[in-house]
Write an enzyme that holds these catalytic residues in place. Structure first.
Site, PDB file in Angstrom:
ATOM      1  N   SER A 118       0.834  -1.206   0.000  1.00 62.88           N
ATOM      2  CA  SER A 118       0.000   0.000   0.000  1.00 62.88           C
ATOM      3  C   SER A 118       0.864   1.249   0.000  1.00 62.88           C
ATOM      4  O   SER A 118       0.523   2.253  -0.637  1.00 62.88           O
ATOM      5  CB  SER A 118      -0.959  -0.005   1.191  1.00 62.88           C
ATOM      6  OG  SER A 118      -0.263  -0.166   2.400  1.00 62.88           O
ATOM      7  N   GLU A 119       2.010   1.224   0.702  1.00 60.10           N
ATOM      8  CA  GLU A 119       2.979   2.319   0.624  1.00 60.10           C
ATOM      9  C   GLU A 119       4.403   1.803   0.754  1.00 60.10           C
ATOM     10  O   GLU A 119       4.656   0.785   1.415  1.00 60.10           O
ATOM     11  CB  GLU A 119       2.740   3.378   1.706  1.00 60.10           C
ATOM     12  CG  GLU A 119       1.623   4.353   1.422  1.00 60.10           C
ATOM     13  CD  GLU A 119       0.349   4.006   2.145  1.00 60.10           C
ATOM     14  OE1 GLU A 119      -0.701   4.584   1.825  1.00 60.10           O
ATOM     15  OE2 GLU A 119       0.404   3.127   3.029  1.00 60.10           O
ATOM     16  N   THR A 120       5.310   2.520   0.127  1.00 58.85           N
ATOM     17  CA  THR A 120       6.753   2.325   0.266  1.00 58.85           C
ATOM     18  C   THR A 120       7.368   3.663   0.645  1.00 58.85           C
ATOM     19  O   THR A 120       7.034   4.698   0.068  1.00 58.85           O
ATOM     20  CB  THR A 120       7.382   1.819  -1.044  1.00 58.85           C
ATOM     21  OG1 THR A 120       6.874   0.514  -1.340  1.00 58.85           O
ATOM     22  CG2 THR A 120       8.896   1.756  -0.939  1.00 58.85           C
TER      23      THR A 120
END
Length: 299
Positions: free
Chosen positions: A49-51
């Site tokens: 979902s996020e990096t």
């Protein structure tokens, strides 16, 4: 170029629960040469979902010292702020050092002061916010009132807040209320940018300490296990609905997300209002994270 990365699970102390996060460490000497387009490709490769891209300070300064800058990417785009990357990165940095000298993370949405509670172990982020309720709600027969407000926690990051009657209804949802999370039809002029997710929630009442208990699910093209920014938006919205005679707060919320995915997240948000009780004055997001693994990515 080879970059080191870590994988952590956020809003949990149990591996393979919570919300996974990739943290890519960018040495100071390589920061200028790592293009934003390359960061986007790396985030797409991880497909989480996020990096986070953690810009390390010069070698003579410890990672945990003072202020550390980060960039946050989804698999589709860069975003100015997100809760689980902020908490996850802060927890990771603090575990890399024997000191608690990390003071803030600097995001595209602004600097975020970081604290850690010595008793509970919860890491706190005083998140930047530009709370805004949009004029056009989303109509839906799923929600209790027939329509759901659209809230921006910062410009470029918005959420439909859809209250459901019970946990059975929560278990039955299968996607966002907006088919296209990048549609701008429900966003006010000047705010019509960035993605809009759907945060479903069920109010379970208050515990003995007065903390409001909520079960939630969040969809933004996919189902996100744990969303600190959406939880912050929800807590702000609910805090402004509290009776004015309750004063400025603080109002405490324990938000549980990801149960239906088998990845429970425990998210804590504390909100304070201004003296007029009609605006938000402070938002503190708190949580934990656990290291899952480390590796390197080759460019």
């Amino acid at each position: 170029m080879t970059l080191q990365y870590a994988l952590v699970d956020v809003f949990t102390t149990t591996r393979f629960h919570g919300n996974p996060l990739a943290i890519v460490r960018v040495p100071a000497a390589q920061r200028a040469s790592l293009a934003q387009e390359t960061k986007q490709k790396i985030a797409t490769e991880f497909n989480l979902s996020e990096t986070v891209f953690l810009h390390e300070p010069p070698t003579e300064k410890p990672l945990s010292a003072g202020s550390v800058a980060i960039d946050i990417f989804t698999p589709k785009c860069e975003i100015p702020f997100a809760g689980h990357p902020t908490i996850g990165t802060a927890c990771y940095i603090l575990t890399q050092s024997s000191t608690n000298s990390l003071k803030e993370l600097v995001t595209k949405a602004g600097a975020i002061p970081i604290t850690r509670d010595s008793q509970t172990g919860l890491v706190g982020a005083s998140i930047p916010f530009a709370y805004h309720e949009h004029q056009v709600p989303v109509q839906s027969g799923l929600v209790i009132t027939g329509s759901a407000p659209v809230i921006s926690i910062v410009k470029g990051l918005s959420f439909v807040l859809a209250q459901l009657p019970d946990l059975e209804a929560l278990n039955g949802v299968s996607g966002a209320l907006l088919k296209d999370c990048f549609t701008s039809e429900h966003l006010d002029e000047g705010w019509n940018e960035g993605p809009t997710g759907t945060k479903y929630f069920v109010d379970l009442g208050r515990d003995e300490q007065g903390c409001r208990q909520l079960r939630t699910r969040m969809f933004i093209g996919w189902e996100d296990p744990g969303t600190g920014s959406a939880s912050s938006a929800l807590a702000c919205y609910l805090a402004l609905k509290e009776a004015k005679e309750l004063g400025t707060g603080p109002f405490h919320y324990h938000i549980v997300q990801g149960v239906e995915m088998g990845r429970r997240n425990d998210i804590y948000v504390t909100v304070e209002r201004n003296e007029s009780r009609d605006q938000i004055s402070d938002v503190l997001l708190r949580g934990t994270a656990v290291l899952v693994g480390e590796g390197q990515i080759m460019l």
